[in-house]
Design an enzyme around this catalytic site. Structure first.
Site, PDB file in Angstrom:
ATOM      1  N   ASP A 142     -10.837  -4.813  -1.118  1.00  0.00           N
ATOM      2  CA  ASP A 142      -9.556  -4.008  -0.133  1.00  0.00           C
ATOM      3  C   ASP A 142     -10.330  -3.198   1.284  1.00  0.00           C
ATOM      4  O   ASP A 142     -11.062  -2.593   0.886  1.00  0.00           O
ATOM      5  CB  ASP A 142      -8.333  -3.594  -1.207  1.00  0.00           C
ATOM      6  CG  ASP A 142      -7.642  -2.817  -0.282  1.00  0.00           C
ATOM      7  OD1 ASP A 142      -6.980  -3.336   0.705  1.00  0.00           O
ATOM      8  OD2 ASP A 142      -6.200  -2.499  -1.339  1.00  0.00           O
ATOM      9  N   ASP A 168       0.265  -1.084   0.115  1.00  0.00           N
ATOM     10  CA  ASP A 168       0.314   0.067   0.136  1.00  0.00           C
ATOM     11  C   ASP A 168       1.163   1.563   0.303  1.00  0.00           C
ATOM     12  O   ASP A 168       1.620   1.561   1.228  1.00  0.00           O
ATOM     13  CB  ASP A 168      -1.294   0.095   1.038  1.00  0.00           C
ATOM     14  CG  ASP A 168      -2.304  -1.398   0.955  1.00  0.00           C
ATOM     15  OD1 ASP A 168      -3.057  -0.580  -0.079  1.00  0.00           O
ATOM     16  OD2 ASP A 168      -2.222  -1.920   1.805  1.00  0.00           O
TER      17      ASP A 168
END
Ligand code: DX5
Ligand code: ZN
Length: 220
Positions: free
Chosen positions: A179, A34
């Site tokens: 997600d 991320d």
């Protein structure tokens, strides 16, 4: 069966190498990286994630699933090309116009990486439909991007179902990844919506036994 992409966002520095090794042994299908730039979202994880991704490249052959939450997409892609990620996802909302979206998709493909687009909970499916035939995957954000450990927003599951239906009706083989807020309580909801890959961060990283947690998310 779905695949599990473990978000390493909340992995502590001191334990990082061991955690990455343990995740491989536990059977994660991908490492989800991320990258946040302090502009598209508040946090800036660029330095830490680059260090983590480089470490992983040295110790593991498990593919990298790179999720850019950044404004300067191309600049960040260039940084990650040498790490040969399997998938690169960028945000539709970070692009100026459709031409930029197409240019980025092509650029990722030219570098032998699978391109994916992500949309935030408030962004409509309609805006990305035209890109679906060019994409390997769509990442549906099931929380607002920015941090781990949030609760899944139920409306995003309806959007995921709608995307699955649209892909089937149009004979498209684009993968769907979700997600944010995926855990043992929410996994069945997203599985039923027709996903291919689930990202899970805190559910796995905070678990006592990574292997057991991944197994339960995959098969429960
Ligand atoms: C949020 C990130 C997610 C998140 C997942 O901006 O894109 O990958 O870290 O973490 P959990 O599973 O804890 O919601
Ligand atoms: Zn992510």
């Amino acid at each position: 069966m779905i695949e599990i992409s473990t978000s390493i966002l909340t992995v502590e520095k001191e334990k990082a190498t061991k955690t990455f090794y343990d995740l491989e042994v536990a059977g994660t299908d991908y490492y989800h990286i991320d990258i946040m730039d302090g502009k598209f979202v508040e946090k800036d994880t660029r330095e830490m994630m680059y260090e983590y991704a480089s470490t992983i490249k040295h110790i593991s052959n498990i593919p990298l699933d790179v999720h850019f939450m950044v404004e300067d997409i191309k600049e960040n892609i260039n940084k990650y090309i040498p790490l040969s990620p399997s998938i690169i996802t960028f945000h539709y909302e970070a692009c100026k116009n459709d031409e930029e979206v197409i240019e980025l998709i092509n650029y990722i493909k030219e570098n032998n990486i699978k391109p994916a687009i992500s949309i935030k909970p408030g962004t409509d499916l309609e805006s990305i439909k035209k890109f679906l035939p060019m994409l390997h995957m769509v990442l549906i954000m099931t929380v607002e991007p920015g941090k781990g450990g949030q609760k899944l927003i139920p409306e995003t599951v309806a959007k995921t179902k709608e995307l699955k239906k649209y892909l089937e009706e149009n004979n498209l083989e684009t993968y769907i990844e979700v997600d944010g807020g995926v855990n043992k309580d929410t996994i069945n909801m997203v599985k039923e919506a027709g996903i291919d890959i689930a990202v899970a961060g805190s559910a796995i990283i905070n678990a006592k036994d990574f292997k057991q947690e991944i197994k339960e998310l995959k098969y429960c």
